[in-house]
Design a protein around this motif. Structure first.
Motif, PDB file in Angstrom:
ATOM      1  N   ARG A  83       0.902  -1.258   0.226  1.00 45.27           N
ATOM      2  CA  ARG A  83      -0.035   0.103   0.090  1.00 45.27           C
ATOM      3  C   ARG A  83       0.613   1.209  -0.050  1.00 45.27           C
ATOM      4  NH1 ARG A  83      -3.410   2.819   3.869  1.00 45.27           N
ATOM      5  NH2 ARG A  83      -2.007   4.535   2.909  1.00 45.27           N
ATOM      6  N   LYS A 141      -3.340  12.166  -1.295  1.00 36.95           N
ATOM      7  CA  LYS A 141      -3.712  11.923   0.355  1.00 36.95           C
ATOM      8  C   LYS A 141      -4.930  12.881   0.691  1.00 36.95           C
ATOM      9  CE  LYS A 141      -2.559   9.744   2.608  1.00 36.95           C
ATOM     10  NZ  LYS A 141      -2.794   8.426   2.637  1.00 36.95           N
ATOM     11  N   GLN A 158      -8.339   2.241  -4.469  1.00 40.68           N
ATOM     12  CA  GLN A 158      -9.005   2.654  -3.011  1.00 40.68           C
ATOM     13  C   GLN A 158      -9.644   3.762  -3.024  1.00 40.68           C
ATOM     14  OE1 GLN A 158      -6.099   2.385   0.243  1.00 40.68           O
ATOM     15  NE2 GLN A 158      -7.176   3.964   1.321  1.00 40.68           N
ATOM     16  N   GLY A 178     -11.195   6.246  -0.617  1.00 38.03           N
ATOM     17  CA  GLY A 178     -11.337   6.629   0.961  1.00 38.03           C
ATOM     18  C   GLY A 178     -12.589   6.805   1.408  1.00 38.03           C
ATOM     19  N   ALA A 179     -12.448   6.863   2.858  1.00 38.77           N
ATOM     20  CA  ALA A 179     -13.528   6.868   3.696  1.00 38.77           C
ATOM     21  C   ALA A 179     -14.427   7.911   3.367  1.00 38.77           C
ATOM     22  CB  ALA A 179     -13.258   6.958   5.292  1.00 38.77           C
ATOM     23  N   ARG A 180     -13.558   9.240   3.337  1.00 38.02           N
ATOM     24  CA  ARG A 180     -14.461  10.602   3.031  1.00 38.02           C
ATOM     25  C   ARG A 180     -14.948  10.401   1.681  1.00 38.02           C
ATOM     26  NH1 ARG A 180     -10.223  10.498   5.730  1.00 38.02           N
ATOM     27  NH2 ARG A 180     -10.016  11.625   7.560  1.00 38.02           N
ATOM     28  N   LYS A 193     -13.694   1.833   1.176  1.00 35.16           N
ATOM     29  CA  LYS A 193     -13.643   2.096   2.695  1.00 35.16           C
ATOM     30  C   LYS A 193     -14.885   2.688   2.931  1.00 35.16           C
ATOM     31  CE  LYS A 193      -9.024   2.812   3.909  1.00 35.16           C
ATOM     32  NZ  LYS A 193      -8.183   3.392   4.902  1.00 35.16           N
ATOM     33  N   ARG A 218     -12.956   0.736   8.585  1.00 39.19           N
ATOM     34  CA  ARG A 218     -12.257   1.811   9.248  1.00 39.19           C
ATOM     35  C   ARG A 218     -12.379   2.565  10.284  1.00 39.19           C
ATOM     36  NH1 ARG A 218     -11.854   6.314   9.861  1.00 39.19           N
ATOM     37  NH2 ARG A 218     -10.208   7.350   8.489  1.00 39.19           N
ATOM     38  N   HIS A 234      -5.807   3.617  10.357  1.00 37.68           N
ATOM     39  CA  HIS A 234      -6.686   4.909  10.095  1.00 37.68           C
ATOM     40  C   HIS A 234      -7.850   4.637  10.881  1.00 37.68           C
ATOM     41  CE1 HIS A 234      -3.900   4.992   6.443  1.00 37.68           C
ATOM     42  NE2 HIS A 234      -4.391   6.240   6.652  1.00 37.68           N
TER      43      HIS A 234
HETATM   44  C1  PEP Z   1      -5.680   5.781   3.780  1.00 38.88           C
HETATM   45  O1  PEP Z   1      -5.556   4.599   3.986  1.00 38.88           O
HETATM   46  O2  PEP Z   1      -4.401   6.386   3.562  1.00 38.88           O
HETATM   47  C2  PEP Z   1      -6.491   6.880   4.134  1.00 38.88           C
HETATM   48  C3  PEP Z   1      -6.322   7.954   4.045  1.00 38.88           C
HETATM   49  O3  PEP Z   1      -7.508   5.979   4.713  1.00 38.88           O
HETATM   50  P1  PEP Z   1      -9.048   6.596   5.291  1.00 38.88           P
HETATM   51  O4  PEP Z   1      -9.666   6.877   4.122  1.00 38.88           O
HETATM   52  O5  PEP Z   1      -9.760   5.453   5.744  1.00 38.88           O
HETATM   53  O6  PEP Z   1      -8.993   7.791   6.224  1.00 38.88           O
END
Ligand code: PEP
Ligand code: MN
Length: 288
Positions: free
Chosen positions: A71, A76, A130, A132-134, A155, A185, A223
């Motif tokens: 990963r 970010k 991926q 992300g959660a947001r 996520k 997460r 996270h």
């Molecule tokens: C990540 O996995 O780098 C991350 C930012 O995760 P999350 O979306 O869960 O905050």
């Protein structure tokens, strides 16, 4: 909060729902890694790709300890917009470093995609995309990512129910991508956002996903806990509860990590955790 009804399963979640108890789908990554099968899959690496050397060194170490996916973030979702020489993201350059490190050690890669305009770029370099959660309910992004044709790790947003989360997965399946991995997460509750519980890992959602869906589920103990001391206990609990894998931050000098320095595990701590996870996996009839 609405629960998942039989009508939901039939009309709103037909693709994500399991057809009968025990119906599980697997996601194959480049024909080398299977997620959702007998083996528990460990995805490990830095929160953020910081340099070619950094991610290559981490790749070697996590592979040696038994990880099967690398990963690393190149884009970010940082809470604040400011970047400095110690808090940064590398963008496409980071994607290249991650890709090259994965190739060098023989590990497929996973990285976050935040911007629908960058889907083609990210998909050129990474093996798993991926969300992300947001961005769990960023539906235009989900549609674009689904169409890129690569496996997707979705996520769970920290404020969303299982019903909402499966709804987002249904969007990905609906747009033609059958290779979806769910990732828990942590969720927020009135007593969270203290340093001891920024989020609370919903361990119970692992059997709940099994009850309603055929999709594989992994847990991100980094996270979700946000605190190094809690990462290994939660990772152990996730595997014991039947998760198909974990997604975990590892860094050679955790406290110096460019992003999320409080939660990464050192090589030594990661190696120790991997030995424990191998034992725990056996007790739930899995292996690593
Ligand atoms: C990540 O996995 O780098 C991350 C930012 O995760 P999350 O979306 O869960 O905050
Ligand atoms: Mn992070």
């Amino acid at each position: 909060m609405k629960d998942i009804s039989d009508l939901d399963r039939k009309e709103r979640l037909p693709l994500v729902s399991n057809k009968q108890v025990g119906h599980k789908s697997v996601v194959r990554i480049n024909d080398t890694v299977v997620i959702g099968g007998d083996k528990v899959v460990i995805m490990a690496g830095p929160c953020a790709v910081e340099s070619r050397e950094q991610v290559l060194d981490i790749a070697h170490h996590v592979k040696t300890s038994g990880a099967s996916v690398l990963r690393g973030g190149a884009y970010k979702p940082l809470t604040f917009p400011y970047r400095t020489s110690s808090v940064f993201e590398l963008g496409e350059e980071g994607l290249k470093y991650l890709h090259d490190a994965g190739k060098a050690v023989g590990l497929p890669t996973i990285t976050e995609i935040m911007d629908p305009r960058l889907v083609q770029t990210v998909a050129r370099y990474a093996d798993i995309l991926q969300i992300g959660a947001r961005n769990m309910q960023n539906f235009p992004l989900l549609e674009e990512v689904a169409k890129a044709g690569k496996p997707v790790l979705l996520k769970r947003h920290f404020g969303c129910s299982l019903r909402d989360w499966l709804g987002a997965a249904e969007w990905l399946l609906y747009h033609g991508n059958p290779n979806i991995i769910l990732c828990e997460r942590g969720v927020v509750a009135p007593h969270t956002h203290e340093v001891t519980s920024r989020f609370i890992v919903d361990i119970q959602v692992i059997p709940a996903v099994r009850e309603y869906s055929h999709l594989p589920i992994v847990v991100d103990p980094s996270h979700s806990t946000f605190k190094r001391q809690y990462v290994a206990p939660v990772a152990r609990a996730a595997i014991a509860a039947g998760a198909d894998g974990i997604l975990i931050d590892v860094h050679p000098v955790p406290e110096k990590a460019a992003v999320d320095p409080l939660q990464a595990l050192s090589y030594g701590d990661f190696g120790k955790l991997m030995s424990q996870l191998k034992e725990i996996a056996k007790t739930v009839d899995r292996s690593i």
